[in-house]
Structures are given as structure tokens and as C-alpha cells.
Design an enzyme around this catalytic site. Structure first.
Site, PDB file in Angstrom:
ATOM      1  N   ARG A   1      -9.089   1.273   8.875  1.00 61.81           N
ATOM      2  CA  ARG A   1      -8.696  -0.111   9.120  1.00 61.81           C
ATOM      3  C   ARG A   1      -9.794  -0.887   9.839  1.00 61.81           C
ATOM      4  O   ARG A   1      -9.614  -2.079  10.117  1.00 61.81           O
ATOM      5  CB  ARG A   1      -7.443  -0.124   9.979  1.00 61.81           C
ATOM      6  CG  ARG A   1      -6.177  -0.526   9.217  1.00 61.81           C
ATOM      7  CD  ARG A   1      -5.038  -0.540  10.206  1.00 61.81           C
ATOM      8  NE  ARG A   1      -3.874  -1.231   9.760  1.00 61.81           N
ATOM      9  CZ  ARG A   1      -2.783  -0.623   9.293  1.00 61.81           C
ATOM     10  NH1 ARG A   1      -2.746   0.667   9.126  1.00 61.81           N
ATOM     11  NH2 ARG A   1      -1.723  -1.351   8.988  1.00 61.81           N
TER      12      ARG A   1
ATOM     13  N   LYS B   1       0.843  -1.216   0.000  1.00 65.63           N
ATOM     14  CA  LYS B   1       0.000   0.000   0.000  1.00 65.63           C
ATOM     15  C   LYS B   1       0.869   1.252   0.000  1.00 65.63           C
ATOM     16  O   LYS B   1       0.644   2.177  -0.762  1.00 65.63           O
ATOM     17  CB  LYS B   1      -0.915   0.033   1.246  1.00 65.63           C
ATOM     18  CG  LYS B   1      -1.861  -1.134   1.366  1.00 65.63           C
ATOM     19  CD  LYS B   1      -2.735  -1.033   2.601  1.00 65.63           C
ATOM     20  CE  LYS B   1      -1.970  -1.078   3.908  1.00 65.63           C
ATOM     21  NZ  LYS B   1      -1.267  -2.346   4.158  1.00 65.63           N
TER      22      LYS B   1
ATOM     23  N   ARG C   1      11.541  -2.765  11.123  1.00 67.54           N
ATOM     24  CA  ARG C   1      10.571  -2.281  12.112  1.00 67.54           C
ATOM     25  C   ARG C   1      10.296  -3.366  13.140  1.00 67.54           C
ATOM     26  O   ARG C   1      10.190  -4.544  12.787  1.00 67.54           O
ATOM     27  CB  ARG C   1       9.254  -1.923  11.394  1.00 67.54           C
ATOM     28  CG  ARG C   1       9.216  -0.515  10.863  1.00 67.54           C
ATOM     29  CD  ARG C   1       8.081  -0.298   9.886  1.00 67.54           C
ATOM     30  NE  ARG C   1       6.771  -0.732  10.352  1.00 67.54           N
ATOM     31  CZ  ARG C   1       5.659  -0.587   9.631  1.00 67.54           C
ATOM     32  NH1 ARG C   1       5.693  -0.004   8.430  1.00 67.54           N
ATOM     33  NH2 ARG C   1       4.511  -1.004  10.094  1.00 67.54           N
TER      34      ARG C   1
ATOM     35  N   ARG D   1      11.464  -6.093   4.569  1.00 68.85           N
ATOM     36  CA  ARG D   1      11.247  -4.639   4.482  1.00 68.85           C
ATOM     37  C   ARG D   1      12.263  -3.921   5.368  1.00 68.85           C
ATOM     38  O   ARG D   1      12.522  -4.321   6.499  1.00 68.85           O
ATOM     39  CB  ARG D   1       9.826  -4.296   4.946  1.00 68.85           C
ATOM     40  CG  ARG D   1       9.603  -2.797   5.068  1.00 68.85           C
ATOM     41  CD  ARG D   1       8.153  -2.398   4.998  1.00 68.85           C
ATOM     42  NE  ARG D   1       7.340  -2.909   6.089  1.00 68.85           N
ATOM     43  CZ  ARG D   1       6.020  -2.710   6.175  1.00 68.85           C
ATOM     44  NH1 ARG D   1       5.381  -2.046   5.226  1.00 68.85           N
ATOM     45  NH2 ARG D   1       5.353  -3.210   7.195  1.00 68.85           N
TER      46      ARG D   1
ATOM     47  N   ARG E   1      -0.500  -9.473  13.253  1.00 71.21           N
ATOM     48  CA  ARG E   1      -1.042  -8.400  12.416  1.00 71.21           C
ATOM     49  C   ARG E   1      -1.911  -8.959  11.294  1.00 71.21           C
ATOM     50  O   ARG E   1      -2.913  -8.350  10.909  1.00 71.21           O
ATOM     51  CB  ARG E   1       0.101  -7.551  11.845  1.00 71.21           C
ATOM     52  CG  ARG E   1       0.813  -6.747  12.930  1.00 71.21           C
ATOM     53  CD  ARG E   1       2.035  -6.055  12.392  1.00 71.21           C
ATOM     54  NE  ARG E   1       1.704  -4.970  11.494  1.00 71.21           N
ATOM     55  CZ  ARG E   1       2.573  -4.389  10.671  1.00 71.21           C
ATOM     56  NH1 ARG E   1       3.826  -4.816  10.629  1.00 71.21           N
ATOM     57  NH2 ARG E   1       2.195  -3.415   9.900  1.00 71.21           N
TER      58      ARG E   1
HETATM   59  P1  ADP Z   1       2.306  -1.809   3.225  1.00 78.25           P
HETATM   60  O1  ADP Z   1       2.348  -0.300   3.145  1.00 78.25           O
HETATM   61  O2  ADP Z   1       1.099  -2.384   2.572  1.00 78.25           O
HETATM   62  O3  ADP Z   1       2.497  -2.329   4.615  1.00 78.25           O
HETATM   63  P2  ADP Z   1       4.866  -1.673   1.794  1.00 78.25           P
HETATM   64  O4  ADP Z   1       4.539  -0.789   0.644  1.00 78.25           O
HETATM   65  O5  ADP Z   1       5.714  -1.094   2.876  1.00 78.25           O
HETATM   66  O6  ADP Z   1       3.528  -2.361   2.387  1.00 78.25           O
HETATM   67  O7  ADP Z   1       5.570  -2.984   1.175  1.00 78.25           O
HETATM   68  C1  ADP Z   1       6.022  -4.034   2.044  1.00 78.25           C
HETATM   69  C2  ADP Z   1       7.393  -4.520   1.573  1.00 78.25           C
HETATM   70  O8  ADP Z   1       7.248  -5.207   0.318  1.00 78.25           O
HETATM   71  C3  ADP Z   1       8.399  -3.390   1.341  1.00 78.25           C
HETATM   72  O9  ADP Z   1       9.673  -3.846   1.725  1.00 78.25           O
HETATM   73  C4  ADP Z   1       8.322  -3.141  -0.169  1.00 78.25           C
HETATM   74  O10 ADP Z   1       9.565  -2.661  -0.688  1.00 78.25           O
HETATM   75  C5  ADP Z   1       7.993  -4.531  -0.706  1.00 78.25           C
HETATM   76  N1  ADP Z   1       7.105  -4.506  -1.875  1.00 78.25           N
HETATM   77  C6  ADP Z   1       6.094  -3.625  -2.146  1.00 78.25           C
HETATM   78  N2  ADP Z   1       5.474  -3.928  -3.308  1.00 78.25           N
HETATM   79  C7  ADP Z   1       6.099  -5.036  -3.788  1.00 78.25           C
HETATM   80  C8  ADP Z   1       5.933  -5.858  -4.969  1.00 78.25           C
HETATM   81  N3  ADP Z   1       4.977  -5.602  -5.866  1.00 78.25           N
HETATM   82  N4  ADP Z   1       6.765  -6.922  -5.106  1.00 78.25           N
HETATM   83  C9  ADP Z   1       7.711  -7.202  -4.179  1.00 78.25           C
HETATM   84  N5  ADP Z   1       7.926  -6.478  -3.061  1.00 78.25           N
HETATM   85  C10 ADP Z   1       7.134  -5.408  -2.859  1.00 78.25           C
HETATM   86  P1  AMP Z   2       1.247   0.557   9.005  1.00 76.69           P
HETATM   87  O1  AMP Z   2       2.450   1.424   8.910  1.00 76.69           O
HETATM   88  O2  AMP Z   2       0.083   1.047   8.180  1.00 76.69           O
HETATM   89  O3  AMP Z   2       1.553  -0.901   8.769  1.00 76.69           O
HETATM   90  O4  AMP Z   2       0.744   0.676  10.525  1.00 76.69           O
HETATM   91  C1  AMP Z   2       1.538   0.255  11.611  1.00 76.69           C
HETATM   92  C2  AMP Z   2       0.675   0.086  12.856  1.00 76.69           C
HETATM   93  O5  AMP Z   2       0.095   1.356  13.222  1.00 76.69           O
HETATM   94  C3  AMP Z   2      -0.503  -0.863  12.731  1.00 76.69           C
HETATM   95  O6  AMP Z   2      -0.151  -2.224  12.920  1.00 76.69           O
HETATM   96  C4  AMP Z   2      -1.418  -0.338  13.847  1.00 76.69           C
HETATM   97  O7  AMP Z   2      -0.971  -0.752  15.127  1.00 76.69           O
HETATM   98  C5  AMP Z   2      -1.209   1.166  13.771  1.00 76.69           C
HETATM   99  N1  AMP Z   2      -2.174   1.795  12.849  1.00 76.69           N
HETATM  100  C6  AMP Z   2      -1.911   2.435  11.684  1.00 76.69           C
HETATM  101  N2  AMP Z   2      -3.026   2.888  11.124  1.00 76.69           N
HETATM  102  C7  AMP Z   2      -4.057   2.528  11.936  1.00 76.69           C
HETATM  103  C8  AMP Z   2      -5.466   2.681  11.898  1.00 76.69           C
HETATM  104  N3  AMP Z   2      -6.082   3.305  10.883  1.00 76.69           N
HETATM  105  N4  AMP Z   2      -6.188   2.170  12.920  1.00 76.69           N
HETATM  106  C9  AMP Z   2      -5.602   1.557  13.951  1.00 76.69           C
HETATM  107  N5  AMP Z   2      -4.273   1.351  14.049  1.00 76.69           N
HETATM  108  C10 AMP Z   2      -3.505   1.838  13.051  1.00 76.69           C
END
Ligand code: ADP
Ligand code: AMP
Length: 214
Positions: A88, A13, A160, A127, A171
């Protein structure tokens, strides 16, 4: 254009939201980034949020909703925005819709980035996030030029705490239980679009551009 990004943790995302923000010149609003900035700055909100985040749980709705609704009132949001990680839960989505309805607006797209659970653990354990500017990379799929160093700002990269395998499992459970119902919520609202998130990140983006238009 007002967009919600949906998908499991690690689906991509944030990766896609950043690309959309750049192409369409829209602010990228990530609640996870907002909480991490608050943790870094030692605010009261950050301290409260951290106790939930570290356990892989959602931060309570009452700590999230007003924060986002206030953010959306800022000047840079007047032509739209991309919400990443919010809503969420169904109550968050309802609160967002109510806030928009009050000003005679509505969301335009909910983009659901589909990635099966079996890919997620690898996505998240690989990541790496910049401690300073928040850029994200992947050891395998999106490596930096120098390992452990952010390409964008030169700061250190970290895994992280909540991306460690034991927290990722929790999660994912929380996602299926509390967030996945939003797929039907936005389908019923007539604005859901699905994209395959398992392909290369540039191909995912191309699919999104096909939907949003050039
Ligand atoms: P989210 O915001 O949904 O938690 P991220 O955008 O941070 O996810 O992506 C999670 C991990 O996967 C990151 O390390 C990112 O670089 C990697 N990633 C994102 N999109 C792809 C893809 N299409 N193929 C492989 N790895 C990806
Ligand atoms: P993210 O960076 O989107 O993966 O979010 C990291 C963490 O932040 C999540 O696992 C939740 O603990 C908290 N968080 C982020 N956005 C929300 C939301 N909209 N509602 C509740 N918790 C959130």
C-alpha cells in the site's frame, strides 16, 4: 502466478481476489483480514493496528512488511498467491520486490481495479462483513439471502467501523496520497493491467480471466 491487487478502498479488490483464488487455486492474502483477525483475537499486533485503522490511516510499514514476507515463505505460497491490500506504499512494494529478488522471483501481475471516488462511498457504506468468516456482501449489489445473516456461515453481518462515511473520506485521501503512486511503480515494472471496476462484479472477473488466461 503471483498477483498484486491494486485499487481504492472499496474498489472490489477482495471480491475479485477471492474469485481468482478459487479459480486458480492460489492463496488469498489480505493484510486487512490479517489485522482484523488479530484485533478479534486481542493480540498485541491487533491492538497496535486498530489505533491506525480506526482513524482511516495506514498501519506503519514496519508492522506490515515482515508479516507478509513471512507469510509468503509458507508452503501454500510455493505456486503463487494473490496479495490484497499489500503493498500500500512504495516502501512496502520495494521491500516486497527485494524479498522476491533474494529468491530469484518476481511479481507477475498488478491488477488495478479502477473505480472513481464518487462510487466509493456507496460501495463502502453498503458493504457488510461477516463477524465470523470474513465474507463480504453489499446491501444493494451483492445482498445476502436473509438480511444481516452470512450466507456462508450463518453468523451476524456488520458495517466495519472504518467503512463509516467520515472514515472513508480519510481512507480515500490516504489512498491517493500513499497508495496510488503504486500504479506508476508497477507500470514502470511492466506488469500493470487496468480493469474497469464499475461494472458488475462477474464482468470484472471475466475481464481478469481474459488477462490471466483460462
Ligand atoms: P476492497 O477489497 O477493494 O476494499 P470489496 O471487494 O470489499 O473492496 O468491495 C467493496 C464493496 O463493494 C463490497 O460490499 C462488495 O460486495 C461491493 N462490490 C465489489 N465489487 C463490486 C462491483 N463490481 N459492483 C458493485 N459492488 C461491488
Ligand atoms: P482493507 O481491509 O484492505 O481495506 O484494510 C483495512 C485497513 O487495514 C486499512 O485502512 C489500513 O489501516 C490497514 N492495512 C491493511 N493493509 C495494509 C497495508 N499493506 N499497509 C498499511 N496498512 C494496512
Amino acid at each position: 502466478m503471483k498477483i498484486v491487487m491494486l485499487g481504492a478502498p472499496g474498489a472490489g479488490k477482495g471480491t475479485q481476489a477471492k474469485k481468482i483464488a478459487e479459480k486458480y487455486q492460489l492463496p488469498h492474502i489480505s493484510t486487512g483480514d490479517i489485522f482484523r483477525a488479530n484485533i478479534k483475537n486481542g493480540t498485541e499486533l491487533g491492538q497496535k493496528a486498530k489505533t491506525y485503522m480506526d482513524q482511516g490511516l495506514l498501519v506503519p510499514d514496519e508492522l506490515v512488511v515482515d508479516l507478509v514476507v513471512d507469510r509468503l515463505k509458507q508452503e501454500d505460497c510455493k505456486n503463487g498467491y494473490i496479495l490484497d491490500g499489500f503493498p500500500r506504499t512504495i516502501p512496502q512494494a520495494e521491500a516486497l520486490d527485494a524479498a522476491l529478488k533474494a529468491i530469484d522471483e518476481k511479481m507477475d501481475y498488478a491488477i488495478n481495479v479502477e473505480v472513481p471516488d464518487e462510487n466509493i462511498i456507496n460501495r463502502m457504506s453498503g458493504r457488510r462483513a461477516c463477524v465470523s468468516c470474513g465474507a463480504t456482501y453489499h446491501l444493494q449489489f451483492n445482498p445476502t439471502k436473509t438480511e444481516g445473516v452470512c450466507d456462508a456461515c450463518g453468523s451476524e453481518l456488520i458495517l466495519r467501523d472504518d467503512d463509516k462515511a467520515e472514515t472513508v473520506k480519510k481512507r480515500l485521501d490516504v489512498y491517493h496520497d500513499q497508495t496510488q503512486p503504486l500504479i506508476d511503480y508497477y507500470k514502470n515494472a511492466g506488469i500493470l493491467v487496468d480493469v474497469d471496476g464499475t461494472v458488475d462484479m462477474n464482468d470484472v472477473f471475466n475481464a481478469i480471466v481474459q488477462i490471466l488466461g483460462e
